[in-house]
Design a protein around this motif. Structure first.
Motif, mmCIF file in Angstrom:
data_model
loop_
_atom_site.group_PDB
_atom_site.id
_atom_site.type_symbol
_atom_site.label_atom_id
_atom_site.label_comp_id
_atom_site.label_asym_id
_atom_site.label_seq_id
_atom_site.Cartn_x
_atom_site.Cartn_y
_atom_site.Cartn_z
ATOM 1 N N LEU A 1 58.885 35.039 66.058
ATOM 2 C CA LEU A 1 59.870 35.250 67.120
ATOM 3 C C LEU A 1 60.280 33.890 67.681
ATOM 4 C CD1 LEU A 1 58.372 38.340 68.981
ATOM 5 C CD2 LEU A 1 60.461 38.274 67.617
ATOM 6 N N GLU A 2 61.199 33.234 66.980
ATOM 7 C CA GLU A 2 61.657 31.912 67.380
ATOM 8 C C GLU A 2 63.163 31.826 67.203
ATOM 9 O OE1 GLU A 2 59.550 29.082 65.042
ATOM 10 O OE2 GLU A 2 57.625 29.433 66.031
ATOM 11 N N GLY A 3 63.854 31.226 68.156
ATOM 12 C CA GLY A 3 65.286 31.002 68.036
ATOM 13 C C GLY A 3 66.098 32.275 68.198
ATOM 14 N N GLU A 4 67.359 32.199 67.765
ATOM 15 C CA GLU A 4 68.297 33.306 67.953
ATOM 16 C C GLU A 4 68.256 34.336 66.829
ATOM 17 O OE1 GLU A 4 72.146 31.780 70.200
ATOM 18 O OE2 GLU A 4 71.730 30.544 68.435
ATOM 19 N N TYR A 5 67.667 33.992 65.700
ATOM 20 C CA TYR A 5 67.613 34.901 64.557
ATOM 21 C C TYR A 5 67.011 36.255 64.932
ATOM 22 C CZ TYR A 5 65.908 36.571 59.958
ATOM 23 O OH TYR A 5 65.606 37.320 58.848
ATOM 24 N N PRO A 6 65.804 36.324 65.516
ATOM 25 C CA PRO A 6 65.259 37.644 65.860
ATOM 26 C C PRO A 6 66.072 38.383 66.906
ATOM 27 C CG PRO A 6 63.860 35.892 66.722
ATOM 28 C CD PRO A 6 64.841 35.245 65.823
ATOM 29 N N THR A 7 66.747 37.642 67.794
ATOM 30 C CA THR A 7 67.570 38.301 68.812
ATOM 31 C C THR A 7 68.729 39.050 68.166
ATOM 32 O OG1 THR A 7 67.033 36.591 70.437
ATOM 33 C CG2 THR A 7 68.976 37.933 70.873
ATOM 34 N N GLU A 8 69.393 38.413 67.194
ATOM 35 C CA GLU A 8 70.508 39.065 66.505
ATOM 36 C C GLU A 8 70.034 40.291 65.724
ATOM 37 O OE1 GLU A 8 73.827 38.020 66.937
ATOM 38 O OE2 GLU A 8 72.680 37.035 68.525
ATOM 39 N N ILE A 9 68.864 40.187 65.112
ATOM 40 C CA ILE A 9 68.281 41.330 64.393
ATOM 41 C C ILE A 9 67.982 42.470 65.363
ATOM 42 C CG2 ILE A 9 66.266 42.130 63.112
ATOM 43 C CD1 ILE A 9 68.013 40.440 61.352
ATOM 44 N N ALA A 10 67.331 42.140 66.461
ATOM 45 C CA ALA A 10 66.950 43.174 67.435
ATOM 46 C C ALA A 10 68.175 43.897 67.984
ATOM 47 C CB ALA A 10 66.136 42.552 68.567
ATOM 48 N N LYS A 11 69.285 43.175 68.177
ATOM 49 C CA LYS A 11 70.515 43.808 68.652
ATOM 50 C C LYS A 11 70.965 44.909 67.691
ATOM 51 C CE LYS A 11 72.619 39.860 71.082
ATOM 52 N NZ LYS A 11 73.740 38.866 71.001
ATOM 53 N N GLY A 12 70.951 44.587 66.406
ATOM 54 C CA GLY A 12 71.410 45.572 65.421
ATOM 55 C C GLY A 12 70.519 46.794 65.343
ATOM 56 N N VAL A 13 69.206 46.587 65.419
ATOM 57 C CA VAL A 13 68.271 47.717 65.409
ATOM 58 C C VAL A 13 68.482 48.579 66.645
ATOM 59 C CG1 VAL A 13 65.832 48.373 65.479
ATOM 60 C CG2 VAL A 13 66.571 46.483 64.010
ATOM 61 N N GLU A 14 68.607 47.928 67.798
ATOM 62 C CA GLU A 14 68.738 48.664 69.054
ATOM 63 C C GLU A 14 70.031 49.459 69.129
ATOM 64 O OE1 GLU A 14 69.509 49.656 73.147
ATOM 65 O OE2 GLU A 14 70.696 48.223 71.984
ATOM 66 N N GLN A 15 71.099 48.963 68.510
ATOM 67 C CA GLN A 15 72.361 49.704 68.509
ATOM 68 C C GLN A 15 72.193 51.086 67.890
ATOM 69 O OE1 GLN A 15 75.239 47.242 66.490
ATOM 70 N NE2 GLN A 15 75.428 45.787 68.186
ATOM 71 N N VAL A 16 71.397 51.156 66.833
ATOM 72 C CA VAL A 16 71.195 52.439 66.149
ATOM 73 C C VAL A 16 70.139 53.282 66.854
ATOM 74 C CG1 VAL A 16 70.520 53.517 63.968
ATOM 75 C CG2 VAL A 16 71.916 51.439 63.957
ATOM 76 N N THR A 17 69.019 52.662 67.218
ATOM 77 C CA THR A 17 67.952 53.458 67.849
ATOM 78 C C THR A 17 68.397 54.038 69.184
ATOM 79 O OG1 THR A 17 67.014 51.423 68.811
ATOM 80 C CG2 THR A 17 66.101 52.177 66.712
ATOM 81 N N ARG A 18 69.256 53.314 69.908
ATOM 82 C CA ARG A 18 69.754 53.838 71.193
ATOM 83 C C ARG A 18 70.535 55.126 70.978
ATOM 84 N NH1 ARG A 18 72.461 49.705 72.625
ATOM 85 N NH2 ARG A 18 74.524 50.449 72.027
ATOM 86 N N GLU A 19 71.341 55.164 69.932
ATOM 87 C CA GLU A 19 72.127 56.374 69.637
ATOM 88 C C GLU A 19 71.231 57.563 69.327
ATOM 89 O OE1 GLU A 19 74.730 55.509 66.448
ATOM 90 O OE2 GLU A 19 75.835 53.931 67.507
ATOM 91 N N HIS A 20 70.065 57.289 68.751
ATOM 92 C CA HIS A 20 69.159 58.371 68.350
ATOM 93 C C HIS A 20 68.010 58.567 69.338
ATOM 94 C CE1 HIS A 20 70.924 59.012 64.306
ATOM 95 N NE2 HIS A 20 71.266 57.743 64.421
ATOM 96 N N ARG A 21 68.104 57.895 70.486
ATOM 97 C CA ARG A 21 67.103 58.030 71.535
ATOM 98 C C ARG A 21 65.703 57.689 71.026
ATOM 99 N NH1 ARG A 21 69.034 63.449 74.919
ATOM 100 N NH2 ARG A 21 71.147 62.692 75.374
ATOM 101 N N LEU A 22 65.628 56.573 70.337
ATOM 102 C CA LEU A 22 64.362 56.086 69.803
ATOM 103 C C LEU A 22 63.991 54.781 70.499
ATOM 104 C CD1 LEU A 22 65.098 56.602 66.000
ATOM 105 C CD2 LEU A 22 63.740 58.098 67.477
ATOM 106 N N ALA A 23 62.708 54.548 70.646
ATOM 107 C CA ALA A 23 62.211 53.283 71.174
ATOM 108 C C ALA A 23 61.842 52.362 70.010
ATOM 109 C CB ALA A 23 60.994 53.520 72.070
#
Length: 347
Positions: free
Chosen positions: A81-103
């Motif tokens: 977990l260093e730099g902006e790379y994981p942040t960009e990844i987490a954004k994409g995962v969260e976009q989908v999980t939020r729609e499906h009400r997943l943590a």
């Protein structure tokens, strides 16, 4: 039904996965002990645990309530977990999980290739609907443990060549390296260096192969002296760039296999009294948000990290529903983003 060491005898069948009760009978332990192993709990001796895991691998495991026991979680595992790379990844995962009400449960491997001891037990105890492993992998035993519990796995930006049975999402790294080098060739550069990432990284090898292909197609020999080996970190880019720029005949342009190493090139040029792009042109790879604020803004190859993460999450949810994805390996396109760090070759 079993021999004294828990191995199946000639009457045991391998045609159907076994329930906890059947596994307990084979291993000659209680159903509670098998349940602890299946669910990743720690209170089982290593020899008994190994025996039960072997029986699960040989026969399979049939949960009595296959999906009802799963928690509404996606397990997201990062190499670091260093730099902006994981942040960009987490954004994409969260976009989908939020729609499906997943943590999302987030963990990192502290630069290790595979998760260490205790990780798989934690995952099994949490019972997520699936696991996304980013720039990392799992051991064969860990993959089997997930598979026998019905927990799907997707590799995102795979670190190495994925096993044929493991779904993965990546980017067109070879084409990105080709585009970056063609851009520099089009500006008249012929002495072009490259700073690769670590040898074990599939993406790094593909980007460097694209670089070499572009030079070969242009009739420009690849000079081994101009190939640097980095580690995807700023410090590695700095060290290699200083070596390259101190050569008797230094490169007029440098292609780095990620944006972090490009920042290292900028620092090396500053230390040596050189200017980007007047004295050396620089092209990176990733297009992380911060590079547009570098001085000058960085020309780079955009790797669609957020879109890749969303695609991996959608693939994972399909697998969790028992559906098969249309493709086992997905590659999203890369794009050259031209900014102010590249200019025509002097002279």
């Amino acid at each position: 039904m079993s021999t004294a060491d828990g191995s199946p005898d000639d009457g045991a069948t391998k045609s159907q996965p076994l329930t906890i009760a059947q596994l307990a009978e084979l291993a000659r332990v209680s159903t509670a002990t098998v349940s602890k192993v299946v669910n990743g709990r720690a209170e089982v001796g290593p020899e008994t645990r190994a025996l039960i895991e072997r029986l699960i691998r040989e026969h399979g495991y049939r949960p009595q309530r296959r999906r009802a026991a799963c928690a509404p979680l996606v397990e997201l595992v990062f190499h670091a977990l260093e730099g902006e790379y994981p942040t960009e990844i987490a954004k994409g995962v969260e976009q989908v999980t939020r729609e499906h009400r997943l943590a999302v449960v987030l963990s990192q491997l502290q630069h290790r290739d595979t998760p260490g001891k205790g990780w798989i037990e934690g995952v099994l105890s949490r019972r997520p609907i699936g696991v996304i492993s980013v720039f990392s992998s799992l051991t064969e035993a860990q993959r089997e443990q997930l598979a026998t519990r019905g927990i799907p796995l997707v590799l995102l930006d795979p670190r190495g060549d994925p096993a044929p049975a493991v779904p993965s999402v990546g980017a067109s790294n070879w084409n990105g390296g080709l585009m970056a080098t063609r851009h520099l060739l089009g500006l008249g550069h012929r002495r072009i260096a490259a700073i690769a990432g670590p040898d074990y990284a599939l993406a790094s090898r593909a980007r460097l192969d694209g670089f070499r292909t572009a030079l070969d197609m242009a009739g420009v020999p690849v000079d081994p002296e101009l190939i640097g080996r980095g580690d995807f970190l700023v410090e590695g880019g700095l060290a290699e760039a200083e070596r390259l720029l101190r050569l008797p005949c230094p490169p007029t342009a440098i292609f780095t296999c990620n944006d972090g190493q490009a920042a290292g090139v900028y620092r090396a040029a500053y230390r040596l009294g050189l200017r980007v792009p007047d004295d050396v042109s620089v092209v990176g790879f990733d297009d992380l948000p911060a590079v547009r604020w570098m001085n000058p803004p960085l020309t780079t190859v955009r790797q669609p990290l957020t879109e890749m993460a969303s695609a991996a999450t959608e693939m994972l949810l399909k697998l969790a529903r028992g559906e098969f994805p249309a493709r086992h390996r997905v590659e999203l396109g890369t794009e050259l983003i031209i900014r102010e760090s590249t200019a025509p070759a002097a002279g």
